[in-house]
Design a protein around this motif. Structure first.
Motif, PDB file in Angstrom:
ATOM      1  N   TYR A   1       1.017  -0.815  -0.308  1.00  0.00           N
ATOM      2  CA  TYR A   1      -0.051  -0.476   0.397  1.00  0.00           C
ATOM      3  C   TYR A   1       0.308   1.296   0.393  1.00  0.00           C
ATOM      4  CZ  TYR A   1      -3.392  -3.247   1.712  1.00  0.00           C
ATOM      5  OH  TYR A   1      -4.583  -4.142   1.646  1.00  0.00           O
ATOM      6  N   TYR A   2       1.886   0.948  -0.450  1.00  0.00           N
ATOM      7  CA  TYR A   2       2.900   2.645  -0.269  1.00  0.00           C
ATOM      8  C   TYR A   2       3.014   3.694  -1.221  1.00  0.00           C
ATOM      9  CZ  TYR A   2       5.557   0.429   4.200  1.00  0.00           C
ATOM     10  OH  TYR A   2       5.651   0.021   5.725  1.00  0.00           O
ATOM     11  N   PRO A   3       3.348   4.551  -1.124  1.00  0.00           N
ATOM     12  CA  PRO A   3       3.213   5.308  -2.345  1.00  0.00           C
ATOM     13  C   PRO A   3       4.314   4.859  -3.410  1.00  0.00           C
ATOM     14  CG  PRO A   3       4.398   6.576  -0.258  1.00  0.00           C
ATOM     15  CD  PRO A   3       3.605   5.376  -0.077  1.00  0.00           C
ATOM     16  N   PRO A   4       3.990   5.056  -4.673  1.00  0.00           N
ATOM     17  CA  PRO A   4       5.189   5.042  -5.980  1.00  0.00           C
ATOM     18  C   PRO A   4       6.658   4.960  -5.481  1.00  0.00           C
ATOM     19  CG  PRO A   4       2.891   6.414  -6.525  1.00  0.00           C
ATOM     20  CD  PRO A   4       2.602   6.377  -5.481  1.00  0.00           C
ATOM     21  N   PRO A   5       6.472   5.842  -5.548  1.00  0.00           N
ATOM     22  CA  PRO A   5       7.743   6.355  -4.922  1.00  0.00           C
ATOM     23  C   PRO A   5       9.202   5.006  -4.485  1.00  0.00           C
ATOM     24  CG  PRO A   5       7.103   8.740  -4.638  1.00  0.00           C
ATOM     25  CD  PRO A   5       6.170   7.652  -4.917  1.00  0.00           C
ATOM     26  N   ILE A   6       8.237   4.728  -2.956  1.00  0.00           N
ATOM     27  CA  ILE A   6       9.022   4.034  -2.504  1.00  0.00           C
ATOM     28  C   ILE A   6       9.725   2.791  -3.197  1.00  0.00           C
ATOM     29  CG2 ILE A   6       6.969   2.593  -1.567  1.00  0.00           C
ATOM     30  CD1 ILE A   6       9.097   3.037   1.479  1.00  0.00           C
ATOM     31  N   GLY A   7       8.694   2.331  -4.321  1.00  0.00           N
ATOM     32  CA  GLY A   7       9.320   1.430  -5.294  1.00  0.00           C
ATOM     33  C   GLY A   7      10.263   1.320  -5.602  1.00  0.00           C
ATOM     34  N   TYR A   8      10.856   1.864  -6.398  1.00  0.00           N
ATOM     35  CA  TYR A   8      12.551   2.332  -6.296  1.00  0.00           C
ATOM     36  C   TYR A   8      13.428   2.140  -5.618  1.00  0.00           C
ATOM     37  CZ  TYR A   8      10.225   4.268 -10.135  1.00  0.00           C
ATOM     38  OH  TYR A   8       9.459   4.548 -11.704  1.00  0.00           O
ATOM     39  N   ILE A   9      13.017   2.534  -3.961  1.00  0.00           N
ATOM     40  CA  ILE A   9      13.640   1.829  -3.068  1.00  0.00           C
ATOM     41  C   ILE A   9      13.439   0.728  -2.641  1.00  0.00           C
ATOM     42  CG2 ILE A   9      14.701   2.752  -0.320  1.00  0.00           C
ATOM     43  CD1 ILE A   9      13.050   5.429  -1.114  1.00  0.00           C
ATOM     44  N   LEU A  10      12.816   0.163  -3.094  1.00  0.00           N
ATOM     45  CA  LEU A  10      13.102  -0.917  -2.222  1.00  0.00           C
ATOM     46  C   LEU A  10      13.184  -1.990  -3.466  1.00  0.00           C
ATOM     47  CD1 LEU A  10       9.187  -1.585  -0.998  1.00  0.00           C
ATOM     48  CD2 LEU A  10      10.983  -1.405   0.780  1.00  0.00           C
ATOM     49  N   ALA A  11      13.969  -2.171  -5.248  1.00  0.00           N
ATOM     50  CA  ALA A  11      14.495  -2.617  -6.066  1.00  0.00           C
ATOM     51  C   ALA A  11      15.280  -2.894  -5.575  1.00  0.00           C
ATOM     52  CB  ALA A  11      14.621  -1.516  -7.390  1.00  0.00           C
ATOM     53  N   ILE A  12      16.221  -2.092  -4.246  1.00  0.00           N
ATOM     54  CA  ILE A  12      17.441  -1.737  -3.835  1.00  0.00           C
ATOM     55  C   ILE A  12      18.094  -3.435  -3.184  1.00  0.00           C
ATOM     56  CG2 ILE A  12      19.684  -1.819  -2.694  1.00  0.00           C
ATOM     57  CD1 ILE A  12      18.318   1.258  -3.017  1.00  0.00           C
ATOM     58  N   PRO A  13      17.001  -3.681  -1.966  1.00  0.00           N
ATOM     59  CA  PRO A  13      17.432  -4.853  -1.620  1.00  0.00           C
ATOM     60  C   PRO A  13      16.799  -6.352  -2.004  1.00  0.00           C
ATOM     61  CG  PRO A  13      15.044  -4.259  -0.490  1.00  0.00           C
ATOM     62  CD  PRO A  13      15.691  -2.876  -1.470  1.00  0.00           C
ATOM     63  N   ALA A  14      15.475  -5.643  -3.412  1.00  0.00           N
ATOM     64  CA  ALA A  14      15.275  -7.065  -4.114  1.00  0.00           C
ATOM     65  C   ALA A  14      16.171  -7.466  -4.914  1.00  0.00           C
ATOM     66  CB  ALA A  14      14.050  -6.484  -4.963  1.00  0.00           C
ATOM     67  N   LEU A  15      17.909  -7.026  -5.498  1.00  0.00           N
ATOM     68  CA  LEU A  15      18.486  -7.542  -5.996  1.00  0.00           C
ATOM     69  C   LEU A  15      19.031  -8.707  -5.183  1.00  0.00           C
ATOM     70  CD1 LEU A  15      20.435  -3.890  -7.060  1.00  0.00           C
ATOM     71  CD2 LEU A  15      18.629  -5.288  -7.739  1.00  0.00           C
ATOM     72  N   LEU A  16      18.698  -9.236  -4.116  1.00  0.00           N
ATOM     73  CA  LEU A  16      19.178 -10.116  -3.595  1.00  0.00           C
ATOM     74  C   LEU A  16      18.259 -10.852  -3.120  1.00  0.00           C
ATOM     75  CD1 LEU A  16      21.755  -8.180  -0.515  1.00  0.00           C
ATOM     76  CD2 LEU A  16      22.338  -9.238  -2.619  1.00  0.00           C
TER      77      LEU A  16
END
Length: 300
Positions: free
Chosen positions: A29-44
């Motif tokens: 439910y987070y607003p759109p910009p935080i998705g780009y930040i979350l892409a960093i931990p998703a690399l692992l």
């Protein structure tokens, strides 16, 4: 540890990396910009990323309280973070770096990416900027607008997707808060007096010290869950807040309501009203932080 919250965030980050909408992930439910930040931990890989995230949170806790960190490990919102992997401790850590400077404005802008946390952490700073540093307020407003608007340039529909995915505020969602609105689960016809009392408490608290302002905002907010009381970490001694949080958790289970979690902000209010004026949060301010009039009080 089940990492429920972190799993949702990690999956949203993976969706971003794969070119999918993060709102294809259930319960994101987070607003759109935080998705780009979350892409960093998703690399692992998810489990590797989860344990690194827990380590980062523990480092933040130790950095804040130093040798006195260990009692706070048993503060219920911290226990929940260690189990679920949510982001509330990091948001609390960012607030510690806020003040009357560019960094404070930038951190304040990032904090808006979790609105229910921003509602507790930002109001006192916004009023402080209005009263003492209006250029910082302008910087915050500009940075916040840029942060929220940037993804709209290449994905104009994201804001609508977020609003559609976010649960609507109603008696059910407001009743899940750790504040006055939790009473609506038991007495739904009390909505008007609860709203009036919450507004008055919020207005009064914002003009008090930062800890009283934060506790008042926690009681007055119609959004959030019990773990939003992470915002009160260090705002009263551990020997008061830790057992209070555990008792509140037990009573919440016993009553099947979130009403008992009001004990945590109420404990902060009572403790600060009984102390001399000028006390501050018990976690030492981060280096280069705010220049407000409060002085750090002794650690518990």
């Amino acid at each position: 540890m089940n990492g429920w919250d972190f799993s949702i965030l990690w999956q949203a980050g993976r969706a971003m990396l794969e070119g999918r909408s993060p709102y294809s992930v259930p319960f994101f439910y987070y607003p759109p910009p935080i998705g780009y930040i979350l892409a960093i931990p998703a690399l692992l890989p998810e489990q590797v990323s989860f344990w690194l995230w827990i380590a980062v949170n523990l480092v933040a806790l130790v950095a804040a309280f130093r040798k006195q960190f260990w009692p706070w490990l048993f503060y219920l919102p911290v226990l929940h973070m260690l189990s679920s992997g949510n982001i509330d401790l990091i948001w609390w850590t960012m607030e510690r770096g806020m003040g009357r400077h560019w960094r404070g404005a930038l951190l304040g802008a990032v904090i808006t990416l979790k609105p229910q946390a921003a509602a507790l952490l930002l109001p006192w700073h916004l009023l402080d900027w209005v009263r003492h540093d209006r250029p910082a307020l302008v910087r915050w407003a500009v940075l916040t607008a840029l942060l929220w608007a940037a993804p709209l340039v290449w994905h104009p529909s994201w804001l609508g997707e977020w609003l559609q995915a976010t649960p609507q505020l109603d008696f059910h969602t407001a009743g899940n808060t750790p504040g006055l609105f939790s009473l609506l689960k038991v007495v739904p016809e009390s909505a008007l007096p609860v709203a009036v009392l919450a507004a008055a408490l919020f207005a009064w608290g914002t003009f008090q010290g930062k800890e009283i302002a934060r506790a008042s905002a926690t009681l007055a907010s119609p959004i959030g869950m019990f773990y939003q009381t992470m915002a009160l970490l260090g705002c009263a001694p551990a020997q008061l807040l830790v057992p209070t949080s555990l008792v509140a958790g037990g009573l919440s289970i016993a009553t099947s309501t979130f009403i008992p979690f009001m004990l945590i902000p109420l404990a902060v209010l009572v403790w600060h009203r009984r102390r001399p004026r000028g006390s501050a949060c018990l976690a030492p301010s981060s280096r280069g932080g705010s220049r407000e009039h409060h002085q750090p009080s002794p650690q518990p």
